[in-house]
Design a protein around this motif. Structure first.
Motif, short mmCIF file in Angstrom:
data_model
loop_
_atom_site.label_atom_id
_atom_site.label_comp_id
_atom_site.label_asym_id
_atom_site.label_seq_id
_atom_site.Cartn_x
_atom_site.Cartn_y
_atom_site.Cartn_z
N GLU A 13 -43.88 -2.17 -7.80
CA GLU A 13 -43.23 -2.43 -6.51
C GLU A 13 -42.61 -3.83 -6.49
O GLU A 13 -41.53 -4.03 -5.93
CB GLU A 13 -44.25 -2.28 -5.37
N ALA A 14 -43.29 -4.80 -7.10
CA ALA A 14 -42.75 -6.16 -7.19
C ALA A 14 -41.47 -6.17 -8.03
O ALA A 14 -40.50 -6.86 -7.69
CB ALA A 14 -43.78 -7.11 -7.79
N ALA A 15 -41.44 -5.37 -9.11
CA ALA A 15 -40.26 -5.30 -9.97
C ALA A 15 -39.08 -4.66 -9.23
O ALA A 15 -37.93 -5.11 -9.35
CB ALA A 15 -40.58 -4.50 -11.22
N LYS A 16 -39.37 -3.64 -8.45
CA LYS A 16 -38.30 -3.01 -7.66
C LYS A 16 -37.72 -3.99 -6.65
O LYS A 16 -36.52 -3.99 -6.38
CB LYS A 16 -38.86 -1.77 -6.94
N ASP A 17 -38.58 -4.83 -6.09
CA ASP A 17 -38.13 -5.85 -5.15
C ASP A 17 -37.30 -6.90 -5.87
O ASP A 17 -36.28 -7.36 -5.36
CB ASP A 17 -39.34 -6.47 -4.47
N ALA A 18 -37.73 -7.29 -7.08
CA ALA A 18 -36.99 -8.27 -7.88
C ALA A 18 -35.60 -7.75 -8.24
O ALA A 18 -34.64 -8.52 -8.32
CB ALA A 18 -37.78 -8.62 -9.14
N TYR A 19 -35.50 -6.45 -8.42
CA TYR A 19 -34.22 -5.82 -8.77
C TYR A 19 -33.16 -6.09 -7.69
O TYR A 19 -31.98 -6.26 -7.99
CB TYR A 19 -34.44 -4.32 -8.94
N LYS A 20 -33.58 -6.19 -6.45
CA LYS A 20 -32.64 -6.41 -5.34
C LYS A 20 -31.98 -7.78 -5.43
O LYS A 20 -30.92 -8.01 -4.83
CB LYS A 20 -33.36 -6.27 -4.00
N SER A 21 -32.62 -8.71 -6.16
CA SER A 21 -32.09 -10.07 -6.31
C SER A 21 -31.44 -10.28 -7.67
O SER A 21 -31.02 -11.40 -7.99
CB SER A 21 -33.21 -11.10 -6.13
N THR A 22 -31.34 -9.22 -8.45
CA THR A 22 -30.85 -9.31 -9.82
C THR A 22 -29.47 -8.66 -9.92
O THR A 22 -29.26 -7.56 -9.42
CB THR A 22 -31.80 -8.61 -10.79
N CYS A 23 -28.54 -9.35 -10.55
CA CYS A 23 -27.19 -8.80 -10.68
C CYS A 23 -26.83 -8.59 -12.14
O CYS A 23 -27.43 -9.18 -13.04
CB CYS A 23 -26.16 -9.74 -10.03
N HIS A 24 -25.85 -7.72 -12.34
CA HIS A 24 -25.25 -7.52 -13.65
C HIS A 24 -24.03 -8.42 -13.71
O HIS A 24 -23.07 -8.22 -12.95
CB HIS A 24 -24.87 -6.05 -13.82
N TYR A 25 -24.05 -9.40 -14.58
CA TYR A 25 -22.94 -10.33 -14.74
C TYR A 25 -21.91 -9.68 -15.66
O TYR A 25 -22.23 -9.26 -16.78
CB TYR A 25 -23.46 -11.65 -15.28
N LEU A 26 -20.67 -9.57 -15.19
CA LEU A 26 -19.62 -8.84 -15.89
C LEU A 26 -18.45 -9.76 -16.24
O LEU A 26 -18.22 -10.78 -15.58
CB LEU A 26 -19.10 -7.69 -15.02
N PRO A 156 -30.99 -0.58 -14.86
CA PRO A 156 -31.88 -1.73 -15.11
C PRO A 156 -33.00 -1.38 -16.08
O PRO A 156 -33.41 -0.22 -16.19
CB PRO A 156 -32.43 -2.05 -13.73
N PHE A 157 -33.46 -2.39 -16.77
CA PHE A 157 -34.59 -2.26 -17.68
C PHE A 157 -35.72 -3.11 -17.14
O PHE A 157 -35.58 -4.32 -16.95
CB PHE A 157 -34.19 -2.72 -19.08
N ILE A 158 -36.83 -2.46 -16.84
CA ILE A 158 -38.02 -3.14 -16.32
C ILE A 158 -39.08 -3.15 -17.42
O ILE A 158 -39.48 -2.08 -17.91
CB ILE A 158 -38.55 -2.45 -15.06
N TYR A 159 -39.48 -4.34 -17.83
CA TYR A 159 -40.38 -4.46 -18.98
C TYR A 159 -41.58 -5.32 -18.63
O TYR A 159 -41.43 -6.46 -18.19
CB TYR A 159 -39.61 -5.08 -20.16
N THR A 160 -42.76 -4.78 -18.82
CA THR A 160 -44.00 -5.51 -18.59
C THR A 160 -44.47 -6.15 -19.89
O THR A 160 -44.50 -5.51 -20.94
CB THR A 160 -45.09 -4.56 -18.06
N THR A 161 -44.86 -7.42 -19.80
CA THR A 161 -45.20 -8.16 -21.01
C THR A 161 -46.24 -9.22 -20.71
O THR A 161 -46.76 -9.31 -19.60
CB THR A 161 -43.93 -8.79 -21.61
N MET A 162 -46.54 -10.04 -21.72
CA MET A 162 -47.50 -11.13 -21.56
C MET A 162 -47.05 -12.32 -22.40
O MET A 162 -46.31 -12.17 -23.37
CB MET A 162 -48.90 -10.70 -21.96
N PRO A 163 -47.48 -13.53 -22.03
CA PRO A 163 -47.07 -14.73 -22.77
C PRO A 163 -47.63 -14.76 -24.19
O PRO A 163 -48.67 -14.17 -24.49
CB PRO A 163 -47.64 -15.88 -21.93
N ALA A 164 -46.91 -15.48 -25.04
CA ALA A 164 -47.32 -15.66 -26.42
C ALA A 164 -48.34 -16.80 -26.54
O ALA A 164 -48.45 -17.65 -25.66
CB ALA A 164 -46.10 -15.96 -27.29
#
Length: 274
Positions: A13-26, A156-164
């Protein structure tokens, strides 16, 4: 529902919300829009900005376009700040552009995107070595322009990850005070809705996407999920393709704080002298 499953739902749900603030730069090539990067819209005390990677605007400083409808592009205007590459841009570990949007651009954007508030900026974030981080961006391979319909569709690509671990920072010659490195093994991208591993896209075009941290929290259905923008992802290093390098949000907020004299939280992690 198990606690981990509940957390995954909160994170999605947080990622879907973040998507609203994310743009595709063209960019425009041969008269048609082409995918070139991603970006995040933020707002700090009524000043509005687009944050993107520096390398995607090199030689294209006056050609920043985003979609504001199925068939309409908007050329963004404002005051652009970016770090200057010393030598080869590929060796540049800090890779940021900050476009302070002018009022004409803000008016034309309208409500097509949501600007994240300064309270959602993860300044002074302490990394957790757990899969609590999500990138939301637009890979070039998932965008197609239909000339017949005169429209570009971006998935969009939503990817869950962790720090190195720290050893990876040393290997890739990065500094933990200015960078955040996360795991990205494209051959083993987990789909948490099915618990299956898939092959992910090359992250070309995701440069400029946000890395978001979602803390464990209990929220009612429909209630706003707390999330923090902790980095802008910029580099898929040739030296080790199983990792992905970002610039800490602290670097960006320190530039904004000093250049525009905004009383945002000061970073204790990195020092920036303008």
């Amino acid at each position: 529902m198990e606690i981990l499953d509940y957390y995954r739902e909160i994170q999605l749900e947080a990622a879907k919300d973040a998507y609203k603030s994310t743009c595709h730069y063209l960019v425009i090539k041969d008269g048609n829009p082409h995918p070139h990067g991603s970006g995040v819209f933020i707002e700090i005390y009524s000043s509005k900005f687009l944050i993107i990677a520096a390398h995607v605007v090199d030689d294209k400083e006056d050609e920043v376009y985003v979609g504001i409808g199925t068939h309409e592009l908007l050329k963004l205007g404002g005051d652009l700040t970016k770090n200057i590459a010393f030598g080869n841009r590929d060796d540049d570990k800090i890779d940021i552009s900050i476009l302070k949007l002018n009022q004409e651009t803000i008016d034309k954007l309208g409500n097509k995107y949501e600007f994240i508030n300064q309270s959602e900026l993860g300044i002074n974030h302490e990394l957790k070595l757990l899969p609590m981080y999500t990138s939301v961006g637009f890979p070039a391979s998932k965008a197609k322009y239909n000339s017949y319909k005169d429209e570009i569709k971006s998935k969009p690509f939503i990817y869950t990850t962790m720090p190195a671990e720290q050893a990876i920072y040393d290997e890739l010659k990065c500094e933990s005070f200015s960078n955040i490195i996360v795991h990205y093994d494209k051959e083993k991208v987990k789909d948490y809705s099915t618990n299956q591993f898939l092959t992910g896209p090359d992250p070309f075009g995701i440069s400029g996407s946000g890395l978001w941290f979602t803390s464990p929290q209990a929220k009612a259905n429909g209630e706003h999920i707390d999330k923090k923008l902790v980095a802008i992802m910029t580099k898929w290093p040739k030296e080790n393709r199983k990792y992905w390098i970002g610039t800490r949000i602290d670097v960006i907020t320190e530039v904004i704080r000093q250049k525009y004299n905004l009383s945002i939280e000061k970073s204790n992690v990195v020092k920036v002298n303008l």
